[in-house]
Design an enzyme around this catalytic site. Structure first.
Site, PDB file in Angstrom:
ATOM      1  N   ASP A  89       0.897  -1.247  -0.048  1.00 22.10           N
ATOM      2  CA  ASP A  89      -0.051  -0.224   0.065  1.00 22.10           C
ATOM      3  C   ASP A  89       0.734   1.366   0.114  1.00 22.10           C
ATOM      4  O   ASP A  89       1.421   1.488   0.918  1.00 22.10           O
ATOM      5  CB  ASP A  89      -0.949   0.209   1.361  1.00 22.10           C
ATOM      6  CG  ASP A  89      -1.929   0.968   1.231  1.00 22.10           C
ATOM      7  OD1 ASP A  89      -2.698   1.301   0.489  1.00 22.10           O
ATOM      8  OD2 ASP A  89      -1.790   2.157   2.161  1.00 22.10           O
ATOM      9  N   LEU A  90       1.330   1.762  -1.084  1.00 23.90           N
ATOM     10  CA  LEU A  90       1.925   2.900  -1.463  1.00 23.90           C
ATOM     11  C   LEU A  90       1.156   4.310  -1.703  1.00 23.90           C
ATOM     12  O   LEU A  90       1.437   5.222  -0.795  1.00 23.90           O
ATOM     13  CB  LEU A  90       3.278   2.802  -2.499  1.00 23.90           C
ATOM     14  CG  LEU A  90       3.807   1.437  -2.319  1.00 23.90           C
ATOM     15  CD1 LEU A  90       4.862   1.412  -3.512  1.00 23.90           C
ATOM     16  CD2 LEU A  90       4.840   1.433  -1.008  1.00 23.90           C
ATOM     17  N   GLU A  91       0.666   4.303  -2.516  1.00 25.82           N
ATOM     18  CA  GLU A  91      -0.335   5.324  -2.762  1.00 25.82           C
ATOM     19  C   GLU A  91       0.385   6.632  -3.094  1.00 25.82           C
ATOM     20  O   GLU A  91      -0.024   7.740  -2.766  1.00 25.82           O
ATOM     21  CB  GLU A  91      -1.403   5.641  -1.974  1.00 25.82           C
ATOM     22  CG  GLU A  91      -2.350   4.406  -1.626  1.00 25.82           C
ATOM     23  CD  GLU A  91      -3.308   4.716  -0.490  1.00 25.82           C
ATOM     24  OE1 GLU A  91      -3.760   5.723  -0.495  1.00 25.82           O
ATOM     25  OE2 GLU A  91      -3.436   3.745   0.266  1.00 25.82           O
ATOM     26  N   GLN A  92       1.790   6.643  -3.548  1.00 25.79           N
ATOM     27  CA  GLN A  92       2.453   7.898  -3.638  1.00 25.79           C
ATOM     28  C   GLN A  92       2.485   8.239  -5.331  1.00 25.79           C
ATOM     29  O   GLN A  92       2.260   7.639  -6.181  1.00 25.79           O
ATOM     30  CB  GLN A  92       3.919   7.529  -3.265  1.00 25.79           C
ATOM     31  CG  GLN A  92       4.061   7.270  -2.031  1.00 25.79           C
ATOM     32  CD  GLN A  92       5.200   6.560  -1.577  1.00 25.79           C
ATOM     33  OE1 GLN A  92       6.194   6.720  -2.055  1.00 25.79           O
ATOM     34  NE2 GLN A  92       5.321   5.397  -0.851  1.00 25.79           N
TER      35      GLN A  92
END
Length: 360
Positions: free
Chosen positions: A120-123
């Site tokens: 889960d990075l979401e960058q």
């Protein structure tokens, strides 16, 4: 060098001292059985997991503090428990850093008797940048390491509700999907970038949500790699102005290139929403265009708020589309935020939310 020594020492320490915390040692064995339909639950801590509908749950992603009791219970129900994987993408551009991070996560998963990892990075990432390729490599190498070291393990990757560079997350979705076991599509926070009028809207409008899955499928991503993520929370917006038609104008809070965003609101749990709607100005209202419920209320200062959320009526058609599109399954953010008390109305509301995951 120090980092490598630290990882090596943790491997030695873990393998030398890890003892199964479950009453029955077989519950520390990793879950390998594949389910035809995935129900993927994010858990953020506490003990509400004891009240989950375990007849449905297939995977729990643990985003809270490690809970051995949760692991043992999930395994007793044949459900996987997976780690959270988060790291700055700029850090893993370096191959050595990437390898060290993966080794660390595999070691941790083994020591906690886990069944995989949810990345889960979401960058924000620019297409064609070093980070773009490093992210794809991270997913591929993480999957290879987990499958090798923990046979039958599951590696999933969280993606935005649409593959069209939402929130500037311009990832190589096709390559990432091919590399890992599942893509968890976060079909929520769909107002993170509001390009039109700054107004309160549904967290996950039906047509917008379903059209985004068609976008993923048009990229030739295997539908059996896609898990639909639903919101079990809503947004509470302070209305700067409420029009006669009921439109709530909100503060301008920019986000990643958009002039307005849902950051103008505050996330509220379904538990809070079910209590607040009963004392609201309007009671539950329904928007036919967005296919979502909402209501207005006044706070203690007399200011008007508008709350948008999802409930069984808005979830059911989404869950039906999971089956009609042949997707791998469904899930939510997050499992903890229903009302699991013994109060009869709360018990009914909670049961209906779980049941809605299977469709109408």
């Amino acid at each position: 060098m120090f980092r490598c020594l630290l990882v090596l020492w943790s491997i030695i320490l873990v393998r030398g001292t890890t003892v199964c915390p479950c009453e029955r040692p077989e519950l520390c064995q990793q879950v390998r059985d594949e389910r035809d339909f995935e129900v993927f639950v994010f858990d953020v801590g506490g003990k509400t997991w004891k009240s989950y509908n375990w007849s449905m749950v297939t995977t729990v992603a643990t985003f809270g503090k490690y809970d051995a009791e949760l692991m043992c219970h999930a395994h007793s129900k044949g459900a996987r428990v997976v780690l959270k994987g988060d790291v700055p993408i700029s850090y893993i551009v370096d191959q050595e850093n990437r390898t060290a991070w993966i080794t660390e996560k595999v070691t941790l998963a083994k020591s906690q008797f886990m069944d995989g990892i949810n990345i889960d990075l979401e960058q924000a990432v620019e297409e064609g940048s070093p980070e773009y390729y490093a992210l794809t490599d991270l997913v591929k190498e993480t999957t290879e390491a987990f499958h090798r070291e923990i046979p039958g393990s599951q590696v999933s990757f969280d993606v935005a509700w649409s593959p069209k560079c939402i929130d500037k997350r311009c990832y190589d979705y096709v390559a990432i999907a091919e590399s890992c076991d599942l893509l968890f599509v976060m079909s929520y926070d769909e107002q993170s970038q509001i390009m039109g009028d700054c107004i309160a809207m549904a967290n996950a409008p039906l047509s917008q949500t379903l059209n985004a899955y068609d976008q993923y499928l048009k990229m030739k991503i295997d539908p059996k790699k896609l898990v639909m993520g639903l919101p079990w929370y809503g947004y509470d917006y302070l209305c700067l102005n409420l029009s006669q038609e009921g439109t709530c104008f909100i503060a301008k809070v920019p986000f990643r290139g958009a002039p307005c965003s849902d950051a103008a609101g505050r996330q509220k749990t379904y538990k809070w929403i079910m209590k607040q709607v009963n004392v609201s100005m309007t009671g539950r209202l329904w928007d036919n265009e967005q296919q979502a419920p909402y209501f207005n209320y006044k706070d203690q200062k007399g200011q008007i708020h508008q709350v948008w959320y999802d409930d069984p009526q808005s979830i059911c058609p989404k869950a039906d589309s999971v089956k009609s599109k042949g997707l791998r399954g469904i899930g939510m953010w997050n499992g903890n935020i229903l009302d699991y008390s013994d109060e009869p109305v709360a018990r009914q509301q909670t049961a209906l939310m779980w049941n809605a995951l299977l469709g109408c």
